[in-house]
Design a protein around this motif. Structure first.
Motif, PDB file in Angstrom:
ATOM      1  N   TYR A  17     -48.650  17.420  29.402  1.00  0.00           N
ATOM      2  CA  TYR A  17     -49.934  15.823  29.581  1.00  0.00           C
ATOM      3  C   TYR A  17     -50.836  16.427  29.307  1.00  0.00           C
ATOM      4  O   TYR A  17     -51.944  16.255  28.600  1.00  0.00           O
ATOM      5  N   ILE A  18     -51.019  17.114  30.603  1.00  0.00           N
ATOM      6  CA  ILE A  18     -52.408  16.860  31.155  1.00  0.00           C
ATOM      7  C   ILE A  18     -53.235  18.448  29.823  1.00  0.00           C
ATOM      8  O   ILE A  18     -54.416  18.191  29.884  1.00  0.00           O
ATOM      9  N   HIS A  19     -52.505  19.492  29.681  1.00  0.00           N
ATOM     10  CA  HIS A  19     -53.295  19.651  28.528  1.00  0.00           C
ATOM     11  C   HIS A  19     -53.143  19.369  27.143  1.00  0.00           C
ATOM     12  O   HIS A  19     -53.895  19.210  26.385  1.00  0.00           O
ATOM     13  N   PHE A  20     -52.679  17.834  26.538  1.00  0.00           N
ATOM     14  CA  PHE A  20     -53.246  17.053  25.505  1.00  0.00           C
ATOM     15  C   PHE A  20     -53.963  16.498  25.695  1.00  0.00           C
ATOM     16  O   PHE A  20     -54.666  16.528  24.509  1.00  0.00           O
ATOM     17  N   LEU A  21     -53.978  16.676  27.160  1.00  0.00           N
ATOM     18  CA  LEU A  21     -55.428  14.966  27.159  1.00  0.00           C
ATOM     19  C   LEU A  21     -56.770  16.199  27.179  1.00  0.00           C
ATOM     20  O   LEU A  21     -57.247  15.745  26.776  1.00  0.00           O
ATOM     21  N   VAL A  28     -54.486  11.653  19.104  1.00  0.00           N
ATOM     22  CA  VAL A  28     -54.394  11.362  17.946  1.00  0.00           C
ATOM     23  C   VAL A  28     -53.639  10.681  17.186  1.00  0.00           C
ATOM     24  O   VAL A  28     -53.239   9.553  18.014  1.00  0.00           O
ATOM     25  N   LEU A  29     -53.601  10.856  15.989  1.00  0.00           N
ATOM     26  CA  LEU A  29     -52.895  10.018  15.246  1.00  0.00           C
ATOM     27  C   LEU A  29     -51.743  10.599  14.908  1.00  0.00           C
ATOM     28  O   LEU A  29     -51.600  11.755  14.115  1.00  0.00           O
ATOM     29  N   LEU A  30     -50.583  10.320  15.204  1.00  0.00           N
ATOM     30  CA  LEU A  30     -49.115  11.145  14.698  1.00  0.00           C
ATOM     31  C   LEU A  30     -48.678  10.279  13.541  1.00  0.00           C
ATOM     32  O   LEU A  30     -48.036   9.030  13.847  1.00  0.00           O
ATOM     33  N   LYS A  38     -42.187   5.085   8.532  1.00  0.00           N
ATOM     34  CA  LYS A  38     -43.458   5.723   7.647  1.00  0.00           C
ATOM     35  C   LYS A  38     -44.831   4.811   9.362  1.00  0.00           C
ATOM     36  O   LYS A  38     -45.569   4.566   8.384  1.00  0.00           O
ATOM     37  N   ARG A  39     -43.610   5.168   9.727  1.00  0.00           N
ATOM     38  CA  ARG A  39     -45.030   4.624  11.014  1.00  0.00           C
ATOM     39  C   ARG A  39     -45.572   5.734  11.335  1.00  0.00           C
ATOM     40  O   ARG A  39     -45.363   6.565  11.887  1.00  0.00           O
ATOM     41  N   THR A  40     -47.237   5.062  12.125  1.00  0.00           N
ATOM     42  CA  THR A  40     -47.691   5.918  12.889  1.00  0.00           C
ATOM     43  C   THR A  40     -48.409   5.351  14.641  1.00  0.00           C
ATOM     44  O   THR A  40     -48.087   4.423  14.458  1.00  0.00           O
ATOM     45  N   TRP A  41     -47.883   5.946  15.345  1.00  0.00           N
ATOM     46  CA  TRP A  41     -48.297   6.496  16.618  1.00  0.00           C
ATOM     47  C   TRP A  41     -49.696   6.817  16.532  1.00  0.00           C
ATOM     48  O   TRP A  41     -50.076   7.789  15.835  1.00  0.00           O
ATOM     49  N   ASN A  42     -50.336   5.761  17.703  1.00  0.00           N
ATOM     50  CA  ASN A  42     -51.558   6.009  18.211  1.00  0.00           C
ATOM     51  C   ASN A  42     -51.787   6.746  19.498  1.00  0.00           C
ATOM     52  O   ASN A  42     -51.095   6.276  20.635  1.00  0.00           O
ATOM     53  N   LEU A  43     -52.075   7.973  19.921  1.00  0.00           N
ATOM     54  CA  LEU A  43     -51.770   8.214  20.996  1.00  0.00           C
ATOM     55  C   LEU A  43     -52.831   8.476  21.456  1.00  0.00           C
ATOM     56  O   LEU A  43     -53.721   9.769  21.060  1.00  0.00           O
ATOM     57  N   LEU A  44     -53.512   7.438  22.726  1.00  0.00           N
ATOM     58  CA  LEU A  44     -54.641   7.724  22.943  1.00  0.00           C
ATOM     59  C   LEU A  44     -55.129   9.248  24.334  1.00  0.00           C
ATOM     60  O   LEU A  44     -54.355   9.422  24.714  1.00  0.00           O
ATOM     61  N   VAL A  47     -60.461   8.896  27.509  1.00  0.00           N
ATOM     62  CA  VAL A  47     -61.347   8.215  28.034  1.00  0.00           C
ATOM     63  C   VAL A  47     -59.955   5.974  27.844  1.00  0.00           C
ATOM     64  O   VAL A  47     -60.327   5.091  28.343  1.00  0.00           O
ATOM     65  N   ALA A  48     -59.267   6.389  26.963  1.00  0.00           N
ATOM     66  CA  ALA A  48     -58.617   4.533  26.704  1.00  0.00           C
ATOM     67  C   ALA A  48     -57.602   4.710  27.594  1.00  0.00           C
ATOM     68  O   ALA A  48     -57.760   3.509  28.059  1.00  0.00           O
ATOM     69  N   LEU A  49     -56.689   5.546  28.260  1.00  0.00           N
ATOM     70  CA  LEU A  49     -56.154   5.246  28.923  1.00  0.00           C
ATOM     71  C   LEU A  49     -56.899   4.929  30.571  1.00  0.00           C
ATOM     72  O   LEU A  49     -55.663   4.020  30.886  1.00  0.00           O
ATOM     73  N   LEU A  50     -58.006   5.382  30.518  1.00  0.00           N
ATOM     74  CA  LEU A  50     -58.799   4.996  31.719  1.00  0.00           C
ATOM     75  C   LEU A  50     -59.062   4.032  31.898  1.00  0.00           C
ATOM     76  O   LEU A  50     -59.480   3.235  33.050  1.00  0.00           O
ATOM     77  N   LYS A  51     -59.241   3.452  30.694  1.00  0.00           N
ATOM     78  CA  LYS A  51     -59.997   1.662  30.755  1.00  0.00           C
ATOM     79  C   LYS A  51     -59.356   0.661  31.178  1.00  0.00           C
ATOM     80  O   LYS A  51     -58.229   0.464  31.775  1.00  0.00           O
TER      81      LYS A  51
END
Length: 51
Positions: A17-21, A28-30, A38-44, A47-51
């Protein structure tokens, strides 16, 4: 699962997870490409996670 200390989040997080960030600071959008799903996931990103 190997954990590593994250200074930003002040806790141990999985190394993958640290490497991903680090590689995707803005997130990214997955998109599922399944026939029925047909869903799209937003992987934050960091910066967004720290808010």
């Amino acid at each position: 699962m190997k954990l590593e200390w994250s200074e930003s989040f002040k806790q141990d997080l999985p190394v993958d997870y640290i490497h991903f960030l680090r590689d995707n600071p803005r997130g990214v959008l997955l998109k599922n490409s399944s026939r029925w799903d047909k869903r799209t996931w937003n992987l934050l990103g960091k910066v967004a996670l720290l808010k």
